[in-house]
Enzyme design. Structure first.
Site, mmCIF file in Angstrom:
data_model
loop_
_atom_site.group_PDB
_atom_site.id
_atom_site.type_symbol
_atom_site.label_atom_id
_atom_site.label_comp_id
_atom_site.label_asym_id
_atom_site.label_seq_id
_atom_site.Cartn_x
_atom_site.Cartn_y
_atom_site.Cartn_z
ATOM 1 N N ASP A 187 -16.083 -35.115 -14.903
ATOM 2 C CA ASP A 187 -15.485 -36.102 -15.819
ATOM 3 C C ASP A 187 -15.049 -35.484 -17.146
ATOM 4 O O ASP A 187 -14.408 -36.154 -17.946
ATOM 5 C CB ASP A 187 -16.503 -37.209 -16.132
ATOM 6 C CG ASP A 187 -16.772 -38.105 -14.941
ATOM 7 O OD1 ASP A 187 -16.036 -38.020 -13.941
ATOM 8 O OD2 ASP A 187 -17.740 -38.891 -15.006
ATOM 9 N N ARG A 208 5.898 -53.250 -5.496
ATOM 10 C CA ARG A 208 4.506 -53.626 -5.693
ATOM 11 C C ARG A 208 3.913 -53.020 -6.955
ATOM 12 O O ARG A 208 4.411 -52.015 -7.471
ATOM 13 C CB ARG A 208 3.676 -53.052 -4.548
ATOM 14 C CG ARG A 208 3.598 -53.936 -3.344
ATOM 15 C CD ARG A 208 2.610 -53.300 -2.385
ATOM 16 N NE ARG A 208 2.741 -53.912 -1.063
ATOM 17 C CZ ARG A 208 2.427 -53.311 0.059
ATOM 18 N NH1 ARG A 208 1.971 -52.077 0.044
ATOM 19 N NH2 ARG A 208 2.547 -53.935 1.213
#
EC number: 2.7.1.11
Lengths: 343, 343, 343, 343
Positions: free
Chosen positions: B129, B164
């Site tokens: 991370d 979309r």
């Protein structure tokens, strides 16, 4: 503000991401207008340019090449070259600043236009070789290293299957960064770079050590590496170590020499242009986008004559004057670090 | 010197390159010996370890995973846990230092062993991370960003073909670096990170802006992002914005909300574990190799209680004490920079 | 049953997947034993071999190269070469069959051993060039096409940015399948293959047509392509079109000729060995695994002298006798189909 | 000839390559004109279309998605739906034939338009799942398999490092081809497909066998796989094996069941939409280009009501009537072949 953009010199993954970053920052944050000069300084000195809209930069962060085209034209030459002509054009078109995205040569030219003619310029450093000292890394370099590393990964299996020595030549005319990083990433057994001449005896020693440990030697060499046996005359005149005209790259010189000296079948691969084209890595896309955005911010701070650079995790500006002139060579400690893994 | 290595916590591309770098630096440069503890601290507190030879690390720079295995064991627990037992083991085996390759938890444990028990430890920061403040970037992060970016590239074509909205959830429990970088690289229209709560109204506004420009919206969200509408109670108790039990990730919450509010068909993709496994990028291989080599150099300088980090282009050492405890969050200016590209 | 495996000739992605497929099928389904001959027929005629266990083939489907090593040794030569010596070795070791994984030369040698000496052999066709007529596709080919296609994608952006002509040389000594498929996949403007000599005038015409449509020409050429201007004497003697000694590949001949005739800056890239090493595509892994499994099934059906091939979606067996001798050239209709897209 | 093109149904890598192949074949070889209907049949029944020029298809072979857009509209519905309205539109615009690129539903609709209304139609089969019996392989399938295989490669390292069981869910609602091929390519220890229900006991047995051999189990499951314990009511009503509402995919059901039964920590990954978007593999680009070219050739042969298919290495035409209606399921022998490698 009306900003003129140009890209100059060799192809480099991330050029389009710089353009997109600049245009979006300018249009969305500042209401700027953009024009693109076609094919670098050629578009300036031949007055060939076009408006760039937001629509034009759609989807550009992932694409290779440059929608502006490129060339190696010198802005001081040509019918409309030189500061006076360029200033005239900028005045006529209401262009406030020219942002030059290019390497050492392009940036030096931009600096001269500013120094000698007061042309408002800003620079974005572009060098696949990572040879500009003013920036920690330049966009395109990470992509080139990734491509070279994947090539090493592929060559290694063939080397191992056949017990061969593979010699891979990567880009790096004056500095060995691509060779250093890809060689380290790919686990090369010798990395040869322009900054560190090595004798053929030393190379042969490394290769033989690898063979003794039962492995197939893999040598990565930067295109600008020279053997001390190759006098400067040879290399500039295009003669190889044995005074024959050089055709192909340094890898084509090394592979037969290694084979001759070690008896290990050796093969050369010259990676060439595929290192500088195509889709940039995510790293290069982020860096290029940030540089593009930052140069427009610098324009609005009126930091003429400056270029944007990466320092640590930050984008800074620095005088082009200071930034050019000195080469970002591989420091001795980085080569020593890598050398531990040789042989 | 005899050096014990362990890898702890979640998988992270580059672990094996760290191990290889450490072992080669130690064996070749210093004549060190190495033992590997199996499955992180578990191997320490259960006395499960084995010698690592040069041959064991052959070809490891490109492989994912860790040859040492990993676990989340706490070294202060278990039959042979705690500083006294660990010191006893080190004395018996002649192990001079334990190098812990792991995240916040692992490094904090290592620090406590050093502070409370005088155990000679060194750390290598590992966080996919990128949430450790002591290092500019940690290995594995670049690979995760690359994988997430490739996913965005793929989702975009489907989004465009079908008109979309695609919502991609990437890793990032407490910090949004993977979302920030992959979103910027992939040209996302909204990036949602834990550090910057955004209301569903704001998200809907961004999505509608994209649609108005004729494009299919692409939202990247870090797993730790929460809507302000989701009280802390909700998110910790695993309830969604409407008080229903949460299954799946935050993307599974956002996609139906966006569809409901905008009328645009929306789809969630949760990228999951593929971000943290497999072959590292060249960038991560180089970084991991250098960190592994540097930690062995630090051992020979007897810098106990320190960890290695990246600062600019240099590998430095820093006290684990200082390095842990504060989270490397995305600074406001980096989010603002990215936000210009939203909508 | 005790099965001897060998891999022979040039590297080819999927060799290890064949080995793994064969070993798992044999051990799990039939309780077979396996020995591997080192470096192809060399291991046979020098009696250099080792047992292969299930553990040895773990994780092999994705790896490039061959764990057995390879060479170009002829089984009829050497101290222990020829059918009688080989039969003696097989009897001594209880080896029931030798499975030869290799190209035209290897399979022909296997066939002769069977025809002349009654040696129980089976073949698995291996040709990166896809030049064996007995199989629809051979493993390794798809990987080579994919790598060549990615190279074209990268070269194209540079070509477009600089308005250059790029000439990419891919593998294909006698047949042009890699050039045909990668050229079609990459959208090349001319594809030059050994089966279809084209004059430099024709090539120049295609290149100029591309330029007229405002695009940068991209030419893909198989290494075995010759200009009619290059007499056979030239090409075999290594002389180029102008009677100069040839160094480098046919791309190095074509690029300067194209530049000279069209005035378009032209660059050659010779892709070389990276096409035949490294990780196979999923397609090649499946095909190779199935071929490996099928050859062991054929052994248990005692189909000596046969080889396994792909026909449609099925794996079949066919007499090596029939399978060798005729080259799988690109048919006229496939070239005509591709040619529509030229220029 | 004036040809109308439409793409319908889910995204599939290679759609743009089909369009490019058709347009180039038509324009260059036959002087045809092209119109594109927007968003599949919606563009037909809402009369939304535009001319496609040669320039529009430039560079399309490598891009994902479809420049025509897509939808799931039924051509028999809507204000201008049904054969009479469509024929009227074709007459008004001088459109000679509609080429429908789509899956089972699209092709069946096209067939009905031809059967019931005499509308001149031609079909190009599009199914990422490879579930159409009339073609050996359909474009997009190879790309999906490649992406799934790369995911398996990545998950494997994490599985091995943590001693975990990884369950990867790939596409395949009615047939298991993607699971079969990616599982075989990636070396999965169990492959679960709709055609072959397996009890949880059998799955657990495979998983435990893997663990006994000291490896981390990797299970690939097609989205349409059901446990026999899940009655049809369950699966259609969205209930899981324990009658709880199903959220997420079958992998989310299996992973906790496996963990519960084996005690091995298990994790689910649902690959989702990234399998059907983005750049096609070289294989799919070649196949799609050839199909696009072939359907235009079929138009000039006036083979109305036919579709193009791949048989071996050849492109053939076949009646849509015959081609639809039967599913291309994984045959028993292919599953048996793969099953040898399980456990």
């Amino acid at each position: 503000m009306k900003i003129g953009l140009l890209t100059s010199g060799g192809d480099c993954p991330g050029l389009n991401a710089v353009i997109r970053g600049a245009v979006l920052e300018g249009i969305i944050e500042h209401g700027d207008e953009f024009v693109g000069f076609r094919d670098g300084w050629r578009g300036v000195v031949e007055r060939d340019y076009f408006p760039i809209t937001r629509h034009d930069v759609r989807g550009l962060s992932k694409t290779g090449g440059t929608i502006l085209g490129s060339s190696r034209t010198n802005p001081f030459e040509g019918e409309f070259g030189g500061p006076d002509n360029i200033q005239w054009l900028m005045d006529r078109e209401g262009i406030d600043v020219i942002v030059a995205i290019g390497g050492e040569g392009t940036l030096t030219a931009a600096r001269r236009l500013y120094d000698e003619g007061g042309i408002k310029v800003l620079g974005v450093p572009k060098t696949i070789d990572n040879d500009l000292a003013a920036t920690d890394y330049s966009f395109g370099f990470d992509t080139a290293v990734q491509i070279a590393t994947e090539a090493i990964d592929r060559l290694r299996t063939t080397a191992d299957s056949h017990g061969r020595c593979m010699v891979l030549e990567v880009m790096g005319r004056h500095v060995g960064w691509i060779a250093l990083h890809s060689g380290m990433a790919g686990g090369a057994h010798a990395i040869l770079i322009p900054e560190q001449p090595q004798s053929i005896d030393q190379i042969v020693e490394w290769v033989l050590q690898v063979r003794e440990r039962g492995r197939a030697p893999l040598v990565v060499v930067a295109e600008g590496f020279t053997l001390p046996e190759m006098t400067e005359a040879h290399s500039t005149k295009g003669l190889d170590a044995f005074n024959r005209p050089r055709l192909g790259g340094i890898a084509d010189v090394l592979a037969p020499l290694i084979e001759e000296r070690t008896g290990i079948e050796s093969r050369a691969t010259v990676l060439g242009h595929i290192q500088r084209g195509g889709e940039p890595t995510a790293y290069d896309r982020v860096l290029a986008t940030r540089l593009g955005m930052a140069v427009v911010k610098a324009a609005h701070r009126e930091e003429w004559g400056q270029m944007v650079t990466l320092r640590g995790t930050d984008i800074k500006t620095v005088s082009i004057h200071e930034a050019t002139g000195s080469l970002n060579t591989v420091p001795q400690e980085r080569y020593d670090e890598a050398k531990v893994l040789f042989g």
